[in-house]
Design an enzyme around this catalytic site. Structure first.
Site, PDB file in Angstrom:
ATOM      1  N   LYS A 141       0.832  -1.195   0.000  1.00 28.50           N
ATOM      2  CA  LYS A 141       0.000   0.000   0.000  1.00 28.50           C
ATOM      3  C   LYS A 141       0.874   1.255   0.000  1.00 28.50           C
ATOM      4  O   LYS A 141       1.787   1.389   0.817  1.00 28.50           O
ATOM      5  CB  LYS A 141      -0.916   0.014   1.233  1.00 28.50           C
ATOM      6  CG  LYS A 141      -1.959  -1.081   1.243  1.00 28.50           C
ATOM      7  CD  LYS A 141      -3.078  -0.792   0.264  1.00 28.50           C
ATOM      8  CE  LYS A 141      -4.216  -1.784   0.421  1.00 28.50           C
ATOM      9  NZ  LYS A 141      -5.374  -1.452  -0.441  1.00 28.50           N
ATOM     10  N   ASP A 169      -0.334  -0.610  -4.591  1.00 23.42           N
ATOM     11  CA  ASP A 169      -1.679  -0.036  -4.601  1.00 23.42           C
ATOM     12  C   ASP A 169      -1.595   1.360  -3.993  1.00 23.42           C
ATOM     13  O   ASP A 169      -1.421   1.512  -2.787  1.00 23.42           O
ATOM     14  CB  ASP A 169      -2.638  -0.915  -3.798  1.00 23.42           C
ATOM     15  CG  ASP A 169      -4.066  -0.383  -3.796  1.00 23.42           C
ATOM     16  OD1 ASP A 169      -4.316   0.645  -4.454  1.00 23.42           O
ATOM     17  OD2 ASP A 169      -4.926  -1.002  -3.137  1.00 23.42           O
ATOM     18  N   GLU A 195      -2.005  -0.460  -8.744  1.00 25.33           N
ATOM     19  CA  GLU A 195      -3.455  -0.397  -8.617  1.00 25.33           C
ATOM     20  C   GLU A 195      -3.898   1.028  -8.248  1.00 25.33           C
ATOM     21  O   GLU A 195      -3.336   1.637  -7.343  1.00 25.33           O
ATOM     22  CB  GLU A 195      -3.875  -1.389  -7.527  1.00 25.33           C
ATOM     23  CG  GLU A 195      -5.343  -1.685  -7.441  1.00 25.33           C
ATOM     24  CD  GLU A 195      -5.635  -2.754  -6.402  1.00 25.33           C
ATOM     25  OE1 GLU A 195      -6.779  -2.762  -5.887  1.00 25.33           O
ATOM     26  OE2 GLU A 195      -4.736  -3.563  -6.084  1.00 25.33           O
TER      27      GLU A 195
END
Length: 301
Positions: A141, A169, A195
């Protein structure tokens, strides 16, 4: 006494979700959207949806889901719970596991392991732990300060070596300029894909971002339904699409997204949003039934 299921727990209701027979309740599950809907409203939505379906044919899944869409826009997470319950009932009435009912076959599936935002050092420690436990795919993340995001990935790649796959992401966290900068700075770190690099209101910038960077782009929040998928693909805005039932409203719409992506040779990922094992099981059966699901983000439980 009538009941419905939410997140693995049984609640009393005025009418059933879709009913029960000698084999028990038909289960569905939806993730609780803390910032959008309070539990009381969620239970109220359950009751309204259940009343809409009372006396209706549960085998006509498309018609039942269209009734929910006509009743209220959005609310995809609670709709996904009802959708799963319909498919659960349909498969069990055919004495089949869901993946066979959907025309699928079992295959090897490997999920990534997600590392949440933290300091580069803490995130690297978690990455090392996952590698020691046998994981081979990491989902990292990002979406904060660009320089720190780059440092996060650099440290993790150095620590785990070249054998682990790393996907990132950004959770809509970057601006267009930041996305270009970060992705180009990470281009030599063997990133599988990124992402949702930017907020959805920058979707019109995605084609240019793809032209100016080499890391593949996966649409997540930009793709809730098959109309989103069609528009993204037609505008060359993404390389990949993430399907989540909490976004699509369940299996029925997920199949539509998969079909459009498959017809356009756009690989998909099946993702999850902290659902219970009920939804996780549905995700896996869906993946078995959809050969264009090439990536798996199922470390929800």
């Amino acid at each position: 006494m009538d009941y419905f299921n939410y997140n693995g727990k049984i609640y009393k209701a005025d009418t059933p979700v879709i009913g029960a027979d000698s084999r028990g309740l038909r289960y569905g599950d939806g993730v609780f959207e803390t910032l959008k809907i309070k539990m009381g409203k969620l239970i109220l939505a359950n009751e309204h949806f259940a009343r809409l379906w009372k006396g209706r044919d549960p085998a006509d899944i498309r018609a039942r889901m269209q009734e929910l869409h006509a009743f209220t826009a959005g609310n995809s997470t609670i709709k996904s719970a009802f959708d799963m319950a319909l498919y659960d009932l349909a498969a069990k009435n055919q004495n089949q596991p869901l993946y066979k009912y959907l025309g699928g076959i079992k295959r090897s599936v490997e999920t990534d392991m997600t590392i949440g935002i933290g300091s580069p050092e803490d995130m690297t420690s978690i990455a090392i732990k996952y590698k020691q436990q046998g994981a081979s795919i990491l989902k990292i993340k990002l979406g904060k300060k660009p320089e720190t995001d780059i440092e996060r990935i650099s440290q993790i790649r150095k620590a785990v070596g070249d054998t682990m796959k790393i996907r990132i992401d950004a959770n809509q966290g970057w601006t267009f300029e930041e996305a270009i900068y970060c992705l180009n700075e990470m281009s030599d770190l063997d990133i599988e894909f990124c992402e949702q690099p930017m907020r959805t209101w920058y979707d019109d910038y995605l084609p240019e971002l793809r032209n100016k960077t080499s890391i593949k782009i996966m649409a997540d929040e930009s793709c809730y339904n098959h109309h989103d998928a069609r528009k993204l693909i037609k505008s060359n805005a993404c390389d990949l699409i993430n399907i989540k039932f909490a976004k699509s409203g369940g299996i029925n719409e997920g199949l539509e997204i998969h079909k459009i992506a498959n017809d356009s040779a756009i690989p998909c990922m099946i993702g999850s949003m902290l659902e219970s094992r009920i939804a996780l099981s549905a995700n896996l059966h869906f993946a078995y039934a959809c050969p264009n699901i090439k990536f798996f983000d199922l470390d929800t439980c």
